[in-house]
Design a protein around this motif. Structure first.
Motif, PDB file in Angstrom:
ATOM      1  N   ASN A   1       0.825  -1.206   0.000  1.00 59.77           N
ATOM      2  CA  ASN A   1       0.000   0.000   0.000  1.00 59.77           C
ATOM      3  C   ASN A   1       0.867   1.266   0.000  1.00 59.77           C
ATOM      4  OD1 ASN A   1       0.755   0.458   2.709  1.00 59.77           O
ATOM      5  ND2 ASN A   1      -1.243  -0.047   3.549  1.00 59.77           N
ATOM      6  N   GLY A   2       0.230   2.395  -0.301  1.00 63.50           N
ATOM      7  CA  GLY A   2       0.961   3.646  -0.438  1.00 63.50           C
ATOM      8  C   GLY A   2       1.620   4.104   0.842  1.00 63.50           C
ATOM      9  N   LEU A   3       0.993   3.828   1.975  1.00 64.18           N
ATOM     10  CA  LEU A   3       1.554   4.230   3.258  1.00 64.18           C
ATOM     11  C   LEU A   3       2.869   3.500   3.517  1.00 64.18           C
ATOM     12  CD1 LEU A   3       1.131   5.870   5.855  1.00 64.18           C
ATOM     13  CD2 LEU A   3      -0.171   3.929   6.769  1.00 64.18           C
ATOM     14  N   PHE A   4       2.891   2.216   3.214  1.00 62.73           N
ATOM     15  CA  PHE A   4       4.105   1.410   3.380  1.00 62.73           C
ATOM     16  C   PHE A   4       5.231   1.965   2.515  1.00 62.73           C
ATOM     17  CE2 PHE A   4       6.816  -2.219   2.295  1.00 62.73           C
ATOM     18  CZ  PHE A   4       7.010  -2.838   3.527  1.00 62.73           C
ATOM     19  N   LYS A   5       4.942   2.197   1.238  1.00 65.89           N
ATOM     20  CA  LYS A   5       5.962   2.701   0.308  1.00 65.89           C
ATOM     21  C   LYS A   5       6.432   4.095   0.714  1.00 65.89           C
ATOM     22  CE  LYS A   5       8.400   2.619  -3.557  1.00 65.89           C
ATOM     23  NZ  LYS A   5       8.835   3.996  -3.767  1.00 65.89           N
ATOM     24  N   SER A   6       5.509   4.957   1.139  1.00 66.89           N
ATOM     25  CA  SER A   6       5.888   6.321   1.519  1.00 66.89           C
ATOM     26  C   SER A   6       6.823   6.324   2.718  1.00 66.89           C
ATOM     27  CB  SER A   6       4.640   7.150   1.823  1.00 66.89           C
ATOM     28  OG  SER A   6       3.851   7.315   0.667  1.00 66.89           O
ATOM     29  N   PHE A   7       6.579   5.417   3.678  1.00 72.28           N
ATOM     30  CA  PHE A   7       7.459   5.361   4.849  1.00 72.28           C
ATOM     31  C   PHE A   7       8.876   5.004   4.434  1.00 72.28           C
ATOM     32  CE2 PHE A   7       9.433   2.837   8.288  1.00 72.28           C
ATOM     33  CZ  PHE A   7       9.539   3.839   9.241  1.00 72.28           C
ATOM     34  N   PHE A   8       9.032   3.997   3.600  1.00 72.35           N
ATOM     35  CA  PHE A   8      10.381   3.617   3.201  1.00 72.35           C
ATOM     36  C   PHE A   8      10.988   4.594   2.199  1.00 72.35           C
ATOM     37  CE2 PHE A   8       8.886  -0.303   5.146  1.00 72.35           C
ATOM     38  CZ  PHE A   8       9.986  -0.600   5.953  1.00 72.35           C
ATOM     39  N   ASP A   9      10.147   5.405   1.544  1.00 71.06           N
ATOM     40  CA  ASP A   9      10.662   6.463   0.679  1.00 71.06           C
ATOM     41  C   ASP A   9      11.349   7.572   1.469  1.00 71.06           C
ATOM     42  OD1 ASP A   9      10.004   5.370  -1.749  1.00 71.06           O
ATOM     43  OD2 ASP A   9       8.140   6.492  -1.993  1.00 71.06           O
ATOM     44  N   VAL A  10      10.907   7.818   2.709  1.00 71.95           N
ATOM     45  CA  VAL A  10      11.494   8.914   3.489  1.00 71.95           C
ATOM     46  C   VAL A  10      12.724   8.470   4.279  1.00 71.95           C
ATOM     47  CG1 VAL A  10       9.275  10.100   3.651  1.00 71.95           C
ATOM     48  CG2 VAL A  10      10.007   8.605   5.529  1.00 71.95           C
ATOM     49  N   ILE A  11      13.063   7.190   4.197  1.00 70.53           N
ATOM     50  CA  ILE A  11      14.283   6.687   4.832  1.00 70.53           C
ATOM     51  C   ILE A  11      15.428   6.772   3.827  1.00 70.53           C
ATOM     52  CG2 ILE A  11      15.399   4.615   5.762  1.00 70.53           C
ATOM     53  CD1 ILE A  11      12.743   3.783   6.935  1.00 70.53           C
ATOM     54  N   ASP A  12      16.582   7.204   4.291  1.00 72.88           N
ATOM     55  CA  ASP A  12      17.755   7.284   3.418  1.00 72.88           C
ATOM     56  C   ASP A  12      18.016   5.931   2.757  1.00 72.88           C
ATOM     57  OD1 ASP A  12      20.914   6.915   3.123  1.00 72.88           O
ATOM     58  OD2 ASP A  12      20.447   9.039   2.930  1.00 72.88           O
ATOM     59  N   LYS A  13      18.322   5.954   1.466  1.00 72.49           N
ATOM     60  CA  LYS A  13      18.434   4.704   0.716  1.00 72.49           C
ATOM     61  C   LYS A  13      19.614   3.844   1.135  1.00 72.49           C
ATOM     62  CE  LYS A  13      20.780   6.915  -3.222  1.00 72.49           C
ATOM     63  NZ  LYS A  13      22.076   6.235  -3.102  1.00 72.49           N
ATOM     64  N   GLU A  14      20.544   4.398   1.919  1.00 73.64           N
ATOM     65  CA  GLU A  14      21.669   3.603   2.409  1.00 73.64           C
ATOM     66  C   GLU A  14      21.443   3.100   3.838  1.00 73.64           C
ATOM     67  OE1 GLU A  14      24.204   2.863   0.484  1.00 73.64           O
ATOM     68  OE2 GLU A  14      23.478   4.091  -1.182  1.00 73.64           O
ATOM     69  N   ALA A  15      20.381   3.550   4.484  1.00 72.10           N
ATOM     70  CA  ALA A  15      20.232   3.336   5.925  1.00 72.10           C
ATOM     71  C   ALA A  15      19.944   1.888   6.316  1.00 72.10           C
ATOM     72  CB  ALA A  15      19.126   4.239   6.479  1.00 72.10           C
ATOM     73  N   LEU A  16      19.395   1.096   5.406  1.00 71.11           N
ATOM     74  CA  LEU A  16      19.059  -0.286   5.731  1.00 71.11           C
ATOM     75  C   LEU A  16      20.068  -1.284   5.165  1.00 71.11           C
ATOM     76  CD1 LEU A  16      15.169  -0.346   5.311  1.00 71.11           C
ATOM     77  CD2 LEU A  16      16.508  -0.129   7.404  1.00 71.11           C
ATOM     78  N   ALA A  17      21.187  -0.794   4.647  1.00 67.39           N
ATOM     79  CA  ALA A  17      22.191  -1.683   4.066  1.00 67.39           C
ATOM     80  C   ALA A  17      22.647  -2.704   5.109  1.00 67.39           C
ATOM     81  CB  ALA A  17      23.383  -0.874   3.568  1.00 67.39           C
ATOM     82  N   GLY A  18      22.545  -3.981   4.753  1.00 61.36           N
ATOM     83  CA  GLY A  18      22.978  -5.047   5.633  1.00 61.36           C
ATOM     84  C   GLY A  18      21.992  -5.450   6.705  1.00 61.36           C
ATOM     85  N   THR A  19      20.846  -4.799   6.775  1.00 58.24           N
ATOM     86  CA  THR A  19      19.849  -5.132   7.805  1.00 58.24           C
ATOM     87  C   THR A  19      19.036  -6.361   7.388  1.00 58.24           C
ATOM     88  OG1 THR A  19      19.620  -2.800   8.418  1.00 58.24           O
ATOM     89  CG2 THR A  19      17.856  -4.291   9.098  1.00 58.24           C
ATOM     90  N   PRO A  20      18.951  -7.374   8.236  1.00 61.72           N
ATOM     91  CA  PRO A  20      18.106  -8.530   7.912  1.00 61.72           C
ATOM     92  C   PRO A  20      16.622  -8.138   7.951  1.00 61.72           C
ATOM     93  CG  PRO A  20      19.720  -9.070   9.627  1.00 61.72           C
ATOM     94  CD  PRO A  20      19.717  -7.579   9.480  1.00 61.72           C
ATOM     95  N   VAL A  21      15.898  -8.476   6.896  1.00 59.48           N
ATOM     96  CA  VAL A  21      14.487  -8.104   6.789  1.00 59.48           C
ATOM     97  C   VAL A  21      13.653  -9.320   6.418  1.00 59.48           C
ATOM     98  CG1 VAL A  21      12.792  -6.635   5.634  1.00 59.48           C
ATOM     99  CG2 VAL A  21      15.088  -5.757   6.060  1.00 59.48           C
ATOM    100  N   LEU A  22      12.591  -9.526   7.180  1.00 59.60           N
ATOM    101  CA  LEU A  22      11.595 -10.550   6.871  1.00 59.60           C
ATOM    102  C   LEU A  22      10.397  -9.824   6.268  1.00 59.60           C
ATOM    103  CD1 LEU A  22      10.341 -13.297   9.387  1.00 59.60           C
ATOM    104  CD2 LEU A  22       8.945 -12.335   7.564  1.00 59.60           C
ATOM    105  N   ILE A  23      10.038 -10.179   5.045  1.00 58.77           N
ATOM    106  CA  ILE A  23       8.923  -9.508   4.376  1.00 58.77           C
ATOM    107  C   ILE A  23       7.671 -10.383   4.436  1.00 58.77           C
ATOM    108  CG2 ILE A  23      10.341  -8.082   2.869  1.00 58.77           C
ATOM    109  CD1 ILE A  23       9.832 -10.106   0.611  1.00 58.77           C
ATOM    110  N   ALA A  24       6.524  -9.733   4.601  1.00 61.34           N
ATOM    111  CA  ALA A  24       5.257 -10.455   4.700  1.00 61.34           C
ATOM    112  C   ALA A  24       4.124  -9.560   4.221  1.00 61.34           C
ATOM    113  CB  ALA A  24       5.008 -10.903   6.143  1.00 61.34           C
ATOM    114  N   ALA A  25       3.013 -10.193   3.845  1.00 59.23           N
ATOM    115  CA  ALA A  25       1.871  -9.433   3.347  1.00 59.23           C
ATOM    116  C   ALA A  25       0.583 -10.197   3.605  1.00 59.23           C
ATOM    117  CB  ALA A  25       2.024  -9.143   1.854  1.00 59.23           C
TER     118      ALA A  25
END
Length: 204
Positions: A90-114
């Motif tokens: 959804n747009g809210l999800f994408k907008s939140f990650f759009d405002v985070i610096d594109k390098e800030a999550l480098a190397g972070t383990p992420v589990l994705i779900a929907a």
């Protein structure tokens, strides 16, 4: 030795099946992280919707949004869950990650779900969510978890639990292995807007 697990959920309703799935994944991960103390924080994006929209147009986060961004970018592990809207996150999800610096999550383990109404939307995890976090240079777990409406019934519950446990085990292993004190964008200093204007004026 405490590790930080941050859970981002983009459900819009209350109660929300998206939050329910996020809670299952969180509990399964907590059970799997046996050698570390685990500090868990859940971020409900619907509570930050106004500040996310303001940040999109001003470029500056409000206090609650800034706190959420710092939590996400400083996490040892991240669980990201969204409902499916028009075949994607959804747009809210994408907008939140759009405002985070594109390098800030480098190397972070992420589990994705929907979550979604039909199992036919499950490929959204692979064609939309996985590429998003790959672009952000996060380490995305091999197992992604999708829960359709029928998965909450008696017949599909055991299958959902199996996927949840497998994904949680993958995330827990990387959270435990991640070194303490990893660098993140949350450690960067944000220069106040007034100070930036003053600096521009002095250059004229």
């Amino acid at each position: 030795m405490t590790k930080n697990l941050v859970v981002v959920t983009a459900g819009l309703s209350l109660p929300s099946s998206t939050r329910l799935l996020a809670d299952r994944l969180t509990e399964a991960t907590r059970r799997q992280v046996r050698q570390e103390d685990l500090d868990i924080r859940v971020i409900e994006l619907r509570e930050l919707a106004n500040q996310i929209a303001q940040n999109m147009v001003t470029g500056f986060p409000g206090p609650r949004l800034r706190d959420a961004i710092e939590a996400v970018t400083g996490a040892d592990g991240l669980i990201a869950v969204t409902p499916v809207f028009t075949g994607s996150y959804n747009g809210l999800f994408k907008s939140f990650f759009d405002v985070i610096d594109k390098e800030a999550l480098a190397g972070t383990p992420v589990l994705i779900a929907a979550t979604g109404g039909s199992a036919r939307h499950s490929l959204m995890l692979e064609h939309a969510m996985r590429p998003l976090f790959a672009y952000l240079r996060a380490i995305v777990m091999p197992t992604a978890v999708y829960a359709a409406s029928e998965d909450w019934g008696t017949g599909g519950d055991s299958a959902l639990d199996s996927r949840v446990d497998r994904a949680a085990a993958e995330l827990a292993a990387l959270v435990e292995a991640r070194p303490l004190g990893h660098a993140s964008a949350a450690e960067e200093t944000v220069v106040p807007f007034a100070q930036q204007l003053a600096a521009l004026s002095s250059e004229e």
